[in-house]
Design a protein around this motif. Structure first.
Motif, PDB file in Angstrom:
ATOM      1  N   THR A  75       0.829  -1.209   0.000  1.00 46.47           N
ATOM      2  CA  THR A  75       0.000   0.000   0.000  1.00 46.47           C
ATOM      3  C   THR A  75       0.860   1.255   0.000  1.00 46.47           C
ATOM      4  OG1 THR A  75      -1.773  -1.132   1.201  1.00 46.47           O
ATOM      5  CG2 THR A  75      -1.772   1.270   1.267  1.00 46.47           C
ATOM      6  N   GLU A  76       1.840   1.284   0.889  1.00 46.21           N
ATOM      7  CA  GLU A  76       2.642   2.494   1.047  1.00 46.21           C
ATOM      8  C   GLU A  76       3.535   2.747  -0.158  1.00 46.21           C
ATOM      9  OE1 GLU A  76       4.345   2.013   4.968  1.00 46.21           O
ATOM     10  OE2 GLU A  76       2.323   1.727   5.787  1.00 46.21           O
ATOM     11  N   GLU A  77       4.006   1.665  -0.801  1.00 44.74           N
ATOM     12  CA  GLU A  77       4.818   1.847  -1.992  1.00 44.74           C
ATOM     13  C   GLU A  77       3.976   2.433  -3.130  1.00 44.74           C
ATOM     14  OE1 GLU A  77       8.252  -0.667  -4.179  1.00 44.74           O
ATOM     15  OE2 GLU A  77       6.310  -1.686  -4.099  1.00 44.74           O
ATOM     16  N   ALA A  78       2.796   1.860  -3.369  1.00 40.15           N
ATOM     17  CA  ALA A  78       1.938   2.362  -4.440  1.00 40.15           C
ATOM     18  C   ALA A  78       1.477   3.784  -4.155  1.00 40.15           C
ATOM     19  CB  ALA A  78       0.732   1.440  -4.618  1.00 40.15           C
ATOM     20  N   PHE A  79       1.184   4.070  -2.893  1.00 37.43           N
ATOM     21  CA  PHE A  79       0.749   5.424  -2.532  1.00 37.43           C
ATOM     22  C   PHE A  79       1.843   6.444  -2.824  1.00 37.43           C
ATOM     23  CE2 PHE A  79       0.672   8.897   0.577  1.00 37.43           C
ATOM     24  CZ  PHE A  79      -0.563   9.454   0.297  1.00 37.43           C
ATOM     25  N   GLY A  80       3.080   6.076  -2.543  1.00 40.95           N
ATOM     26  CA  GLY A  80       4.178   6.998  -2.821  1.00 40.95           C
ATOM     27  C   GLY A  80       4.230   7.383  -4.292  1.00 40.95           C
ATOM     28  N   TYR A  81       4.036   6.403  -5.186  1.00 38.66           N
ATOM     29  CA  TYR A  81       4.025   6.697  -6.619  1.00 38.66           C
ATOM     30  C   TYR A  81       2.794   7.517  -6.997  1.00 38.66           C
ATOM     31  CZ  TYR A  81       7.815   3.281  -6.999  1.00 38.66           C
ATOM     32  OH  TYR A  81       9.010   2.615  -6.868  1.00 38.66           O
ATOM     33  N   ALA A  82       1.634   7.174  -6.424  1.00 35.51           N
ATOM     34  CA  ALA A  82       0.410   7.921  -6.727  1.00 35.51           C
ATOM     35  C   ALA A  82       0.531   9.379  -6.284  1.00 35.51           C
ATOM     36  CB  ALA A  82      -0.785   7.254  -6.051  1.00 35.51           C
ATOM     37  N   LYS A  83       1.092   9.586  -5.109  1.00 32.29           N
ATOM     38  CA  LYS A  83       1.267  10.954  -4.595  1.00 32.29           C
ATOM     39  C   LYS A  83       2.212  11.744  -5.496  1.00 32.29           C
ATOM     40  CE  LYS A  83       0.632  13.912  -1.095  1.00 32.29           C
ATOM     41  NZ  LYS A  83       1.224  13.628   0.220  1.00 32.29           N
ATOM     42  N   SER A  84       3.268  11.095  -5.979  1.00 34.37           N
ATOM     43  CA  SER A  84       4.212  11.750  -6.875  1.00 34.37           C
ATOM     44  C   SER A  84       3.530  12.159  -8.180  1.00 34.37           C
ATOM     45  CB  SER A  84       5.393  10.818  -7.161  1.00 34.37           C
ATOM     46  OG  SER A  84       6.206  11.316  -8.196  1.00 34.37           O
ATOM     47  N   ILE A  85       2.742  11.228  -8.756  1.00 34.32           N
ATOM     48  CA  ILE A  85       2.033  11.526 -10.005  1.00 34.32           C
ATOM     49  C   ILE A  85       1.051  12.667  -9.797  1.00 34.32           C
ATOM     50  CG2 ILE A  85       0.445  10.602 -11.736  1.00 34.32           C
ATOM     51  CD1 ILE A  85       1.619   7.818 -11.120  1.00 34.32           C
ATOM     52  N   PHE A  86       0.300  12.617  -8.710  1.00 31.05           N
ATOM     53  CA  PHE A  86      -0.693  13.639  -8.405  1.00 31.05           C
ATOM     54  C   PHE A  86      -0.047  15.019  -8.277  1.00 31.05           C
ATOM     55  CE2 PHE A  86      -2.880  15.766  -4.701  1.00 31.05           C
ATOM     56  CZ  PHE A  86      -3.908  16.318  -5.446  1.00 31.05           C
ATOM     57  N   THR A  87       1.054  15.087  -7.549  1.00 25.96           N
ATOM     58  CA  THR A  87       1.740  16.373  -7.352  1.00 25.96           C
ATOM     59  C   THR A  87       2.244  16.933  -8.674  1.00 25.96           C
ATOM     60  OG1 THR A  87       2.413  15.668  -5.123  1.00 25.96           O
ATOM     61  CG2 THR A  87       3.621  17.508  -6.123  1.00 25.96           C
ATOM     62  N   GLU A  88       2.835  16.080  -9.496  1.00 24.25           N
ATOM     63  CA  GLU A  88       3.341  16.533 -10.794  1.00 24.25           C
ATOM     64  C   GLU A  88       2.207  16.936 -11.734  1.00 24.25           C
ATOM     65  OE1 GLU A  88       7.421  13.779 -10.919  1.00 24.25           O
ATOM     66  OE2 GLU A  88       5.785  13.403 -12.320  1.00 24.25           O
ATOM     67  N   LEU A  89       1.100  16.193 -11.686  1.00 26.47           N
ATOM     68  CA  LEU A  89      -0.023  16.516 -12.562  1.00 26.47           C
ATOM     69  C   LEU A  89      -0.649  17.847 -12.180  1.00 26.47           C
ATOM     70  CD1 LEU A  89      -1.925  15.795 -14.848  1.00 26.47           C
ATOM     71  CD2 LEU A  89      -3.254  14.381 -13.243  1.00 26.47           C
ATOM     72  N   LEU A  90      -0.743  18.126 -10.896  1.00 27.88           N
ATOM     73  CA  LEU A  90      -1.253  19.425 -10.457  1.00 27.88           C
ATOM     74  C   LEU A  90      -0.413  20.565 -11.029  1.00 27.88           C
ATOM     75  CD1 LEU A  90      -2.250  19.128  -6.679  1.00 27.88           C
ATOM     76  CD2 LEU A  90      -3.746  19.680  -8.599  1.00 27.88           C
ATOM     77  N   ALA A  91       0.898  20.405 -10.966  1.00 23.93           N
ATOM     78  CA  ALA A  91       1.793  21.437 -11.496  1.00 23.93           C
ATOM     79  C   ALA A  91       1.624  21.577 -13.007  1.00 23.93           C
ATOM     80  CB  ALA A  91       3.242  21.095 -11.149  1.00 23.93           C
ATOM     81  N   PHE A  92       1.443  20.453 -13.699  1.00 19.30           N
ATOM     82  CA  PHE A  92       1.245  20.482 -15.152  1.00 19.30           C
ATOM     83  C   PHE A  92      -0.049  21.218 -15.492  1.00 19.30           C
ATOM     84  CE2 PHE A  92      -0.273  18.790 -19.179  1.00 19.30           C
ATOM     85  CZ  PHE A  92       0.884  18.722 -19.959  1.00 19.30           C
TER      86      PHE A  92
END
Length: 755
Positions: A516-533
């Motif tokens: 769970t925590e590994e997948a969440f880390g990737y999801a959080k990274s994608i979400f943060t980058e997508l917001l900036a995009f």
């Protein structure tokens, strides 16, 4: 209670939506079934999407086993109550957040415990019984007139179906029979379809009216899809091996002239009934028919071409045919089954991306789950719960051995309710608001896996080609890697479970948190980058040709899911165990896994002795505390805290007591006694304890070893489970300290049990 009123409103709106064909539905869920003969790997699959709203909070938790006093009541938020069984099993539950409907109204006590039950839609209990509930359905006017659904208070609703089954069912069939008895006693307030399964079989249960129901054991060679429709065809209630039905399932419609059967009541006693034609609604609504067609097309394209979902010129409902069970046109992989709940009819006449058709993979999914059942594994490991939060399209299904779980990651346990105007329709808020309206709140739960995937899905959906395409590519690669890795984890878990069910339980829980925590880390990274995009896009800094590509995709990140996966540890701290102590790692190991605890708060007492009863209790816990017979030791009193452990150990010949016939539970255990009990425990587990070499010759005090303990100490030293007190002495009759016992237990688990 306001949250109850909102739920009632949504239930009423569901009926309107189904009859009017609207895409708005409180429970517009889609269920699936794939029999093992239709699966590429021989697994059976049961799944469902929970289409409760795109901004809908969910919590994944473990409900502990419990004993209940006579008269203690189970109660839910709709007013249903029933006496608890004397003992309820441990089970997992993916449930509504207690804040989902009205954050101003708490339904917990001061310790955060639920006072009344929140709706739980999927779970697995410690006996390996699974429930996914529900796919909401509807009945026709004749069935309603003959046996109307009950009012809210006192009737059984979907909010409690999973809980009342999982807390007490020993098998899938037992679960069906338990539910049947409850429906007979309390009646139902809703028409619902649900599945109950275990390692050996899957049952589809149709709640058809106030008191009528039918359950069918599903065949291994068929597949099924159910989008809020009664699609069960003709069944034979005399086939009691495969059918469980209410007593008046046939007599009620027969007496009221709406029975549909291939048998003529004038010529024979009727045992066959077409469930859909007899009880199902006259018209389920266009969005249901569209999802049915998409599901059939996904599983069998040629068959879909024979299914008509067009309304007649005078508004007559589509004629289908709408069969519950049919053949797949190819063997389905795990990935294909998981992605069914994300399917939008792409490339067909019912493509939700280019037409007004309503999709299986719609934006209102709050969560999606698929239970993969393998009949070649122990019941505790047989079912993997593949769990995706929010909608399946831009999410990933994570694997859980839910029957063994004792806890879930904190990322799953965030309770979040958002503020709305008192006069604002809360129902439409969770369906139609953008996630960005919630992200501005101070208490936005940025460390919630549910809300990060809600946000990610909502943002990707705003521009599928530019925002979502590469997010989908990343999760596709990630999902396929998880599926491939699952086989090796299964093999490791099977070996561990054979050695120790308790260690397997601890490992399953730790793996669930880690994945769970590994997948969440990737999801959080994608979400943060997508917001900036998106911010740059809205500021005019990008062109239409610019497409979002997450860093994790370009870097080729994949899951590290394995038995050796790095697992975050929550290790108790003891003031009397220095980091540099030779036993520090062992104390951390046994305390983290619950094998040994401190003697009191923050004190481990490493140099204190351990009693014979304490060591036996450790092994009893390691084995999962199985049942045992009455002890023959006169000094082991019935009801003593160690009585069950000593009884079990004696029954399985791990201990035999002293020559006096007593056990000596409070005697400090000696090093040779400790070795002997562990030696016998290894034999009990079927581990080869033959030792080819004599390993005791190097110890000056080997002549002090009791004759009974020589084979045990020889094995323990040979396997690295025990060492001498120093280079030349074993001190076989010396008292074993708590630090020494912790070290021996760690060595046994790592060097013997886990091999």
């Amino acid at each position: 209670m306001k949250h109850k009123l909102w739920k009632r409103l949504c239930a009423a709106l569901l009926v309107t939506a189904m009859t009017a064909g609207s895409i708005v539905s409180a429970s517009a869920c889609t269920g699936l079934y794939v029999g093992k003969a239709s699966a590429a790997n021989g697994s059976t699959y049961v799944g469902r999407s929970e289409d409760a709203g795109k901004l809908y909070d969910k919590v994944f938790q473990v409900k502990e086993a419990a004993d209940h006093e006579e008269g203690e009541l189970y109660e839910d938020a709709y007013g249903f109550s029933m006496p608890y069984p004397a003992h309820t099993y441990r089970y997992t539950m993916l449930r509504d957040s207690i804040q989902a409907w009205d954050p101003s109204e708490s339904i917990t006590d001061e310790d955060g415990n639920l006072l009344i039950e929140a709706y739980g839609e999927v779970g697995i209990n410690e006996k390996g019984v699974s429930v996914t509930a529900t796919v909401s359905t509807d009945y026709n006017a004749a069935a309603e007139a003959a046996d109307p659904l009950g009012d809210y208070d006192g009737c059984l609703y979907e909010i409690s179906l999973a809980s009342v089954i999982l807390m007490q069912a020993d098998s899938a069939r037992d679960g069906v029979e338990t539910l049947a008895a409850l429906l007979d006693q309390y009646g139902s307030g809703e028409c619902n379809s649900l599945t109950i399964s275990d390692a050996n079989e899957v049952w589809d249960v149709e709640i058809l009216s106030g008191h009528q129901y039918a359950a069918l054991r599903l065949p291994a060679d068929k597949v099924s899809v159910n989008p809020n429709m009664v699609v069960m065809g003709e069944i034979d209630v005399s086939d009691t091996e495969n059918v469980i039905a209410s007593a008046e399932l046939i007599s009620l419609p027969l007496e009221n002239s709406f029975l549909v059967s291939s048998q003529d009541p004038a010529e024979t006693e009727v045992t066959k009934i077409n469930i859909a034609a007899t009880y199902g609604a006259e018209d389920f609504g266009s969005s249901q028919y569209e999802r049915y067609w998409q599901g059939v097309n996904y599983l069998n394209e040629a068959l879909a071409q024979k299914v008509s979902i067009a309304y007649g010129e005078d508004g007559e409902a589509p004629q289908g045919p709408f069969d519950m069970l049919f053949d797949a046109d190819h063997s389905l992989t795990t990935y294909e089954v998981l992605r069914l709940l994300a399917y939008r009819g792409e490339g067909t006449d019912c493509d939700a991306n280019t037409t007004d058709c309503y999709a299986i993979g719609n934006e209102y999914q709050a969560e999606c789950h698929v239970l993969e059942i393998r009949d070649n594994l122990p019941e505790a490991l047989a079912t993997i719960q593949w769990q995706a939060m929010s909608r399946a399209e831009y999410s990933v299904y994570l694997p859980f051995y839910s029957s063994l779980l004792t806890d879930t990651s904190d990322l799953f346990q965030t309770e979040f309710g958002f503020t709305v105007d008192e006069e604002y329709n809360h129902y439409y808020d969770i369906y139609y608001d953008e996630v960005t309206t919630l992200m501005a709140q101070e208490d936005w739960p940025e460390d919630s896996i549910q809300w990060v995937f809600i946000a990610l899905n909502d943002l990707c959906d705003n521009d599928r080609e530019r925002y979502g395409a590469n997010v989908k590519v990343f999760w596709e690669q990630y999902q396929k890697a998880l599926i491939e890795q699952q086989a090796a984890v299964d093999a490791g878990m099977a070996e561990l479970y054979a050695a120790s069910p308790a260690l397997a339980q601890e490992k399953a829980t730790a793996l669930g948190k880690a994945v769970t925590e590994e997948a969440f880390g990737y999801a959080k990274s994608i979400f943060t980058e997508l917001l900036a995009f998106i911010e740059a896009d809205e500021a005019g800094e990008l062109t239409e040709e610019d497409v979002f590509v997450p860093t994790v995709l370009t870097e080729g990140k994949l899951p590290s899911y394995s038995m050796d996966m790095e697992i975050p540890a929550d290790t108790p701290q003891f003031d009397d165990v220095a980091d540099s102590a030779w036993y520090a790692d062992a104390v951390a190991y046994v305390s983290q896994r619950g094998l040994m605890n401190g003697t009191k708060d923050r004190i481990f007492a490493p140099n204190s002795s351990l009693t014979r009863a304490m060591l036996v209790q450790v092994l009893f816990n390691l084995e999962g505390q199985p049942s045992s017979t009455v002890s023959s030791f006169p000094d082991v009193a019935e009801g003593a805290w160690y009585a069950d452990a000593v009884n079990w150990a004696a029954e399985n010949q791990l201990v035999s007591g002293y020559s006096s016939g007593k056990f000596g539970p409070n005697d400090p255990i000696t090093r040779e006694q400790m070795a002997t009990i562990l030696f016998r425990y290894a034999q009990f587990k079927g581990i080869d304890t033959d030792t080819q070499e004599e390993t005791l010759n190097g110890f000056a005090d080997q002549d002090q070893i009791s004759a009974y303990a020589v084979p045990a100490l020889n094995w323990a030293v040979d396997q690295g489970v025990m060492q001498g007190n120093n280079a030349t002495t074993l001190a076989p009759k010396g008292t074993a300290t708590r630090a020494q016992v912790a070290t021996v237990l760690m060595n046994y688990c790592e060097k013997v049990a886990n091999q």
